[in-house]
Each structure stands twice: as C-alpha cells, then as structure tokens.
Design an enzyme around this catalytic site. Structure first.
Site, PDB file in Angstrom:
ATOM      1  N   LYS A  82     -33.375  42.774 -35.473  1.00 51.78           N
ATOM      2  CA  LYS A  82     -33.934  42.654 -34.238  1.00 51.78           C
ATOM      3  C   LYS A  82     -34.807  41.503 -34.155  1.00 51.78           C
ATOM      4  O   LYS A  82     -34.944  40.965 -33.071  1.00 51.78           O
ATOM      5  CB  LYS A  82     -34.688  44.165 -34.079  1.00 51.78           C
ATOM      6  CG  LYS A  82     -35.528  44.039 -32.860  1.00 51.78           C
ATOM      7  CD  LYS A  82     -35.993  45.556 -32.539  1.00 51.78           C
ATOM      8  CE  LYS A  82     -36.652  46.098 -33.704  1.00 51.78           C
ATOM      9  NZ  LYS A  82     -37.898  45.567 -34.150  1.00 51.78           N
ATOM     10  N   THR A  84     -34.844  38.570 -35.729  1.00 48.44           N
ATOM     11  CA  THR A  84     -33.848  37.378 -35.781  1.00 48.44           C
ATOM     12  C   THR A  84     -33.539  37.156 -34.297  1.00 48.44           C
ATOM     13  O   THR A  84     -33.415  36.326 -33.888  1.00 48.44           O
ATOM     14  CB  THR A  84     -33.079  37.522 -36.840  1.00 48.44           C
ATOM     15  OG1 THR A  84     -33.680  37.690 -38.023  1.00 48.44           O
ATOM     16  CG2 THR A  84     -31.771  36.432 -36.964  1.00 48.44           C
ATOM     17  N   ARG A 105     -44.743  40.524 -33.473  1.00 43.56           N
ATOM     18  CA  ARG A 105     -45.653  41.255 -34.470  1.00 43.56           C
ATOM     19  C   ARG A 105     -46.070  40.710 -35.780  1.00 43.56           C
ATOM     20  O   ARG A 105     -45.059  40.087 -35.990  1.00 43.56           O
ATOM     21  CB  ARG A 105     -45.206  42.759 -34.401  1.00 43.56           C
ATOM     22  CG  ARG A 105     -45.088  43.566 -32.972  1.00 43.56           C
ATOM     23  CD  ARG A 105     -44.286  44.662 -33.193  1.00 43.56           C
ATOM     24  NE  ARG A 105     -42.924  44.547 -33.964  1.00 43.56           N
ATOM     25  CZ  ARG A 105     -42.306  45.425 -34.728  1.00 43.56           C
ATOM     26  NH1 ARG A 105     -42.781  46.644 -34.642  1.00 43.56           N
ATOM     27  NH2 ARG A 105     -41.246  45.183 -35.009  1.00 43.56           N
ATOM     28  N   LYS A 116     -38.117  46.495 -47.006  1.00 48.20           N
ATOM     29  CA  LYS A 116     -37.660  45.907 -45.933  1.00 48.20           C
ATOM     30  C   LYS A 116     -37.697  44.300 -45.920  1.00 48.20           C
ATOM     31  O   LYS A 116     -36.913  43.787 -45.059  1.00 48.20           O
ATOM     32  CB  LYS A 116     -38.234  46.414 -44.263  1.00 48.20           C
ATOM     33  CG  LYS A 116     -37.493  46.072 -43.296  1.00 48.20           C
ATOM     34  CD  LYS A 116     -38.078  47.033 -41.943  1.00 48.20           C
ATOM     35  CE  LYS A 116     -37.255  46.799 -40.924  1.00 48.20           C
ATOM     36  NZ  LYS A 116     -37.698  45.531 -40.237  1.00 48.20           N
ATOM     37  N   ALA A 284     -43.384  51.233 -35.718  1.00 49.80           N
ATOM     38  CA  ALA A 284     -43.334  51.810 -34.659  1.00 49.80           C
ATOM     39  C   ALA A 284     -42.714  53.406 -35.066  1.00 49.80           C
ATOM     40  O   ALA A 284     -42.822  54.170 -34.100  1.00 49.80           O
ATOM     41  CB  ALA A 284     -42.207  51.340 -33.469  1.00 49.80           C
ATOM     42  N   PHE A 312     -38.490  49.037 -34.684  1.00 48.48           N
ATOM     43  CA  PHE A 312     -37.393  50.272 -34.878  1.00 48.48           C
ATOM     44  C   PHE A 312     -36.330  50.503 -33.897  1.00 48.48           C
ATOM     45  O   PHE A 312     -36.141  49.739 -33.050  1.00 48.48           O
ATOM     46  CB  PHE A 312     -38.014  51.436 -35.632  1.00 48.48           C
ATOM     47  CG  PHE A 312     -38.500  51.210 -37.200  1.00 48.48           C
ATOM     48  CD1 PHE A 312     -37.565  50.617 -38.209  1.00 48.48           C
ATOM     49  CD2 PHE A 312     -39.852  51.081 -37.500  1.00 48.48           C
ATOM     50  CE1 PHE A 312     -38.131  50.534 -39.301  1.00 48.48           C
ATOM     51  CE2 PHE A 312     -40.223  51.099 -38.536  1.00 48.48           C
ATOM     52  CZ  PHE A 312     -39.622  50.524 -39.731  1.00 48.48           C
ATOM     53  N   PHE A 393     -22.137  39.331 -38.327  1.00 49.96           N
ATOM     54  CA  PHE A 393     -22.082  38.834 -39.818  1.00 49.96           C
ATOM     55  C   PHE A 393     -20.627  38.249 -39.941  1.00 49.96           C
ATOM     56  O   PHE A 393     -19.702  38.558 -39.264  1.00 49.96           O
ATOM     57  CB  PHE A 393     -22.115  40.180 -40.625  1.00 49.96           C
ATOM     58  CG  PHE A 393     -23.680  40.721 -40.547  1.00 49.96           C
ATOM     59  CD1 PHE A 393     -24.471  40.575 -41.743  1.00 49.96           C
ATOM     60  CD2 PHE A 393     -23.916  41.668 -39.675  1.00 49.96           C
ATOM     61  CE1 PHE A 393     -25.657  41.098 -41.576  1.00 49.96           C
ATOM     62  CE2 PHE A 393     -25.102  42.041 -39.715  1.00 49.96           C
ATOM     63  CZ  PHE A 393     -26.374  41.697 -40.685  1.00 49.96           C
ATOM     64  N   TRP A 421     -28.664  33.562 -36.435  1.00 49.45           N
ATOM     65  CA  TRP A 421     -28.780  33.631 -38.011  1.00 49.45           C
ATOM     66  C   TRP A 421     -28.025  32.275 -38.315  1.00 49.45           C
ATOM     67  O   TRP A 421     -28.667  31.597 -39.122  1.00 49.45           O
ATOM     68  CB  TRP A 421     -28.380  34.901 -38.691  1.00 49.45           C
ATOM     69  CG  TRP A 421     -28.601  34.981 -40.154  1.00 49.45           C
ATOM     70  CD1 TRP A 421     -30.021  35.204 -40.704  1.00 49.45           C
ATOM     71  CD2 TRP A 421     -28.069  34.437 -41.160  1.00 49.45           C
ATOM     72  NE1 TRP A 421     -30.060  34.900 -41.921  1.00 49.45           N
ATOM     73  CE2 TRP A 421     -28.850  34.512 -42.345  1.00 49.45           C
ATOM     74  CE3 TRP A 421     -26.744  33.688 -41.307  1.00 49.45           C
ATOM     75  CZ2 TRP A 421     -28.333  34.100 -43.526  1.00 49.45           C
ATOM     76  CZ3 TRP A 421     -26.443  33.201 -42.657  1.00 49.45           C
ATOM     77  CH2 TRP A 421     -27.194  33.543 -43.722  1.00 49.45           C
TER      78      TRP A 421
END
Length: 567
Positions: A82, A84, A105, A116, A284, A312, A393, A421
């Site tokens: 998210k 990225t 954030r 994570k 969150a 999240f 991906f 990405w």
C-alpha cells in the site's frame, strides 16, 4: 522528468541498494519547489528537515488541493504494498505535470525489527533517506515515548508522595510504552522492593504507536491544541470512581515541551524528487493509524493533489481515517485507491503461503468476495469514488490480471495494473489518470454512524455495516464501562475499534468475506485527549510480539558503518 537510473538487473537489487544508489537532492531544493520558504525549514542534515508550524500563517486563505486516500483489502501477513503504491501514485501524478504532495506515516521500530519490515515503500517507489526513515528518523516516536512515560512516572510519583487526588492504584488506565515489540511487557507488576520503590501495582506497556499520546500528536491542529489534548488524557480513576486527567496532575505542559519539535512535520522526498511529509504513527489495527492532521492540511495548502494512506485493510485504516481523522480535521478525500494483489485474493480464496504465486483462477474468484466488500463499504457507506490498484508482481499471469479487471468493471469500478515497484512513477501513469478522473467528481462526507448515536450504537454500526457481523457481544464489564463513559459525557466521541487486520471479523482465520459472525467486545478504553473511545475486539493486543524469526536477526552493521539486512 528523468527516469530513474540503474534499472539493469533490478531483480538482484534490494530496496536498500536501490535507495543507496539514489541521487538525493538537498532538502532545501525539494522545499523550494513545493512552495516551502527557507524560513519555514528546520534542517536535520542535508536530506531531511522539519517544517515550522509558522508556515500555517503564511498559507492561511490558500485554497485546498484534492485529497486522495490509498487503502487496501485485508492483507496477507507480508502486506500488499500500500505504501509503495501511494509513493508510485504520487510520482506518477507529478509526471502528469500536476503539483502533488505525499503525506505518509512514520515507521515504527516494532515492524522494522519484527515481521512486516519498514514503511518507506519498495523497489523504485521509495521515500528516502530510507535507512534514516526506518530507524530513528528525526526522533518523533522517541519523543512520544518520553512524553507518555513522563506522565506514567508522574502518576506513580503522585501516589507515592501522598496521593492528594486519591487515585486508585488498582484502576489506572494509562500504560507505559516503548517502540519495540515485546510481549513480555504486556502485563507486569511494578513498584516492588519496599516503600522506597513506590506502590506495588499491576501495569503494562503498549507499543508507542498505539499510545494515546501518539494519537494526540497526530490529531492536534497546533501547539495550543496539543497541550489542551494532552491535559485531557484520562490516567485512571479516584477511589470513588471519578476520572483523573493529566491536567489534574499538572504534567501536560511538560509533555508538550517534550513534543514541541515532534509536532512539526518531517519533509523528505521520493526517489523521483516528489515532496513528502512523513509524520505520525502507524498501526490502524490497534490505533487510529493515520499520519498527522498538521501534515495533511499543510500539504493540501501547498499542492493541487495530496496522496495519503490509511493503515492495513479498508475496514480498519480507511474507516478510522474517514470516521475519526476527517471528522476532526474537516477534510474529505475526492477519491479512494483500493490496493490489491493476486496473491492476497488467492489467500482470501483459501490458498496457503507458497501457493499464492501459482495460477489459480478459481481461488482468485473466491477471494474477490473480500475485495467486493471493501468496494461496497467505500462506495456505499462512505460515498467515495474508488479505483482498484492491482499491485502487479512479475509472476502474475496476464489472463488473471485481465479477469480481475473485467470482474471489477462489472461492479462499476475501474481496476488498473500498477508496476511502480519496478518502474517508479512511469509504472503508475494509468492509475494516476484514473485517480485524477475519479477525484474530479466531488463527494460529500458520509459515515456509518452519527456522533449523536450512543457508544453501543456506534460499535454496532461499524461491526454490522462495515465488517458484516450479525451481532456484537458485550461483557457485563464492557456494558458498565459504556454506562460510566456516558454518565461522564464521553458518549459523543467517535469509536476506534482495535481488531485483527487479516479479517473483517475479530478472528484472523476467518478470511474472505465472513458472514453471520459475532464480534466480541472485550474491553473499552477512553482516549479523551485524542477524542475517541478505543474498542478492543477479539484477542487484539496493543503490544505486539515478535515472530519466531524476527527481522532483527538479519540486520547488522559493518566496521565502516554500512547497514546490511534492512530489507
């Protein structure tokens, strides 16, 4: 705009290697392009700075830009990219010659050294300097830790020094905090060793990002508001059941002093030179999980478009962003981006880790129930214009991407494959065009509950409308707490439900779109300074634990000071 250099053999490069190869521009150049004057800038070295709160005076009266919210479906344990996507989208909007700002954030050290990872994006959609950001950055989170723990120390000292306020040591709600996952500290006994060491009592630690002080910092509109909110933090109750506030202990001024620098937004840049305010705490699932109101509102004055993220899944992050932050700040997004991946859809379709990368249209279709519910919430409950971003991906089959696009189109929502990405902003141009189109259609704020509803009605509304629960179970203690909060005038606050991020329910095993489930409310906690009531559901803890193999085991530093193993 120049493309990012050094993409040859990108598949062999880590996020850290890509970040190190970046040609960072001096932060004063980024600031000048963004409309931030030199007098507004407080440099923290060459590549990062804080922005003085005085900038608000200069920007007063300027028209706000359009706000774009990035959220996601319920994630797999490794996340769905998210942040990225948020970074790549901002870079892509800038490539369309629009004035854009990114508001994100700050990472917590808990995930960085846990499971994570960091929160500075990945690949060629990163915020830099990545190492600084993911470690101590400008010290904001440490300042929050210090302010919170000063309050806790003052509480225990007050009791030790005669307890003039008649605080009940058995009924103290404020906890100490630290910015590392440590399950051992969830429940402790402190004050042992005799009268000189204080009063023995049960205590515990929250992770700093889940502390009320962090929420206060993120929701305060200025320094005066920060100090006022700190004073409204409830630390516990007297022996006869009356609330005791931080202002009763006369400590909120000192706490504000510790946070006087932390309240100023941090300015950094993306790999492509897009300006970024990175300010405020994550999580969150156990907190409200938004970046600071000050950062977001300042960015809206400086840019035509502001891209921000909520934590999240949309059932947690987006709901709290819209029901808590937007209400308090008087803002509303023009569009929402819902991030998904084929692997997450297959996860919600019942596949296990290791099977997600295999072609499986049936699992993909089963998992769409989760995505559809998030779309229904964002469009039907909150009335937002939604674009689905498919974080692509290299192993994703073309026919499955096409299938997902077609099935979203049948729901009236545009789905766009995104390759930021791998390609940076260039890989998000189609998404940017779709988002700008969605943001051009104005929407009005809508919520699942009214602030005039009772606390129980608010919880029921979120549980049933947003999560899809059939009923909510309240213990007798919780019902008594609701009654007590109502009697003390706190029933007009919004709610902040803390639950697992992996499911719409409070059970992480109930993936997809569970129905007919019961949400169990285990505990309530007033965050009077932040301006909401925390609702703990299921087995959610406000101090996470480390995984069996923490990321900390692979992070090290060589004799020349170069960090290794950081993503």
């Amino acid at each position: 705009m120049k493309d990012i250099k050094g993409k040859v053999n990108m598949q062999f490069k880590t996020d850290l290697e890509i970040a190190r190869e970046a040609d960072l521009r001096p932060i004063y150049e980024i600031a000048a392009e963004a409309g931030i004057e030199k007098d507004d800038l407080i440099p923290y070295g060459i590549n990062k700075a804080k922005v003085s709160l005085k900038i608000s005076e200069r920007l007063q009266g300027k028209k706000d830009g359009r706000l774009i919210l990035v959220t996601a479906l319920n994630p797999t344990p490794s996340g769905e990219g998210k942040t990225t996507i948020s970074i790549g989208l901002a870079d892509a909007i800038r490539r369309l010659d629009k004035k854009v700002f990114l508001a994100l954030r700050e990472p917590s050290l808990g995930p960085v050294f846990g499971i994570k990872g960091g929160a500075a994006g990945g690949g060629y959609a990163q915020v830099i300097p990545m190492e600084d950001i993911n470690l101590h950055f400008t010290g904001d989170i440490h300042a929050v830790t210090a302010a919170n723990n000063l309050l806790c120390a003052i509480v225990d000292n007050h009791i030790h020094q005669g307890n003039e306020l008649n605080i009940d040591p058995r009924n103290i709600s404020i906890k100490r905090c630290m910015d590392v996952n440590d399950r051992q500290l969830r429940m402790i006994t402190c004050g042992l060793g005799g009268p000189a060491n204080g009063t023995p009592r049960e205590d515990g630690f929250d992770i700093t990002a889940a502390s009320e002080v962090m929420a206060v910092l993120c929701l305060a509109k200025d320094l005066h508001d920060l100090k006022t909110r700190l004073g409204q933090i409830k630390i516990g109750y007297t022996a006869d059941g009356q609330p005791v506030l931080a202002s009763d202990l006369k400590v909120h001024g000192a706490m504000a002093v510790l946070l006087k620098d932390a309240i100023q937004p941090n300015l950094v840049q993306t790999l492509e030179g897009t300006p970024v305010f990175m300010h405020g705490g994550p999580f969150a699932n156990i907190a409200h999980g938004c970046n600071s109101v000050i950062a977001t509102k300042t960015a809206l004055k400086l840019a035509d478009y502001v891209v921000t993220e909520a934590g999240f899944g949309a059932d947690l992050g987006a709901e709290k962003f819209l029901d808590i932050k937007c209400r308090q700040a008087g803002i509303w997004p023009g569009a929402a981006v819902l991030v998904c991946t084929l692997r997450a859809l297959k996860y919600h379709g019942g596949l296990k880790k290791g099977e997600w990368d295999k072609p499986d249209k049936d699992a993909l279709i089963r998992g769409l129930a989760n995505l559809y519910k998030h779309i229904e919430n964002l469009t039907g409950i909150f009335g937002l214009n939604v674009v689905v971003a498919i974080n692509r991906f290299a192993s994703d089959p073309e026919d499955e991407i096409a299938l997902l696009k077609n099935l979203c189109a049948e729901k009236g929502v545009k789905a766009v494959p995104v390759e930021v990405w791998e390609k940076g902003g260039k890989g998000g141009i189609e998404l940017a065009e779709a988002v700008l189109q969605a943001a051009s259609i104005r929407t009005e704020p809508r919520h699942p509950y009214s602030l005039s509803d009772s606390i129980q009605e608010k919880i029921n509304a979120v549980a049933k409308k947003v999560y899809g629960a059939s009923e909510v179970h309240y213990s007798a203690d919780v019902l008594r707490h609701i009654e007590h909060l109502t009697e003390n005038g706190y029933d007009g606050l919004p709610i902040c439900i803390a639950k697992t991020q992996y499911s719409f329910s409070d059970d992480p095993e109930k993936i997809g779109r569970p129905e007919g489930f019961i949400l169990t409310v285990r505990q309530l906690k007033l965050s009077g300074g932040a301006g909401f009531v925390v609702v703990l559901a299921g087995k959610m803890m406000t101090m996470p634990g480390l995984p069996k193999t923490p990321a900390a085991e692979t992070i090290t530093i060589d004799d020349e000071g170069r960090i290794d193993g950081l993503f």
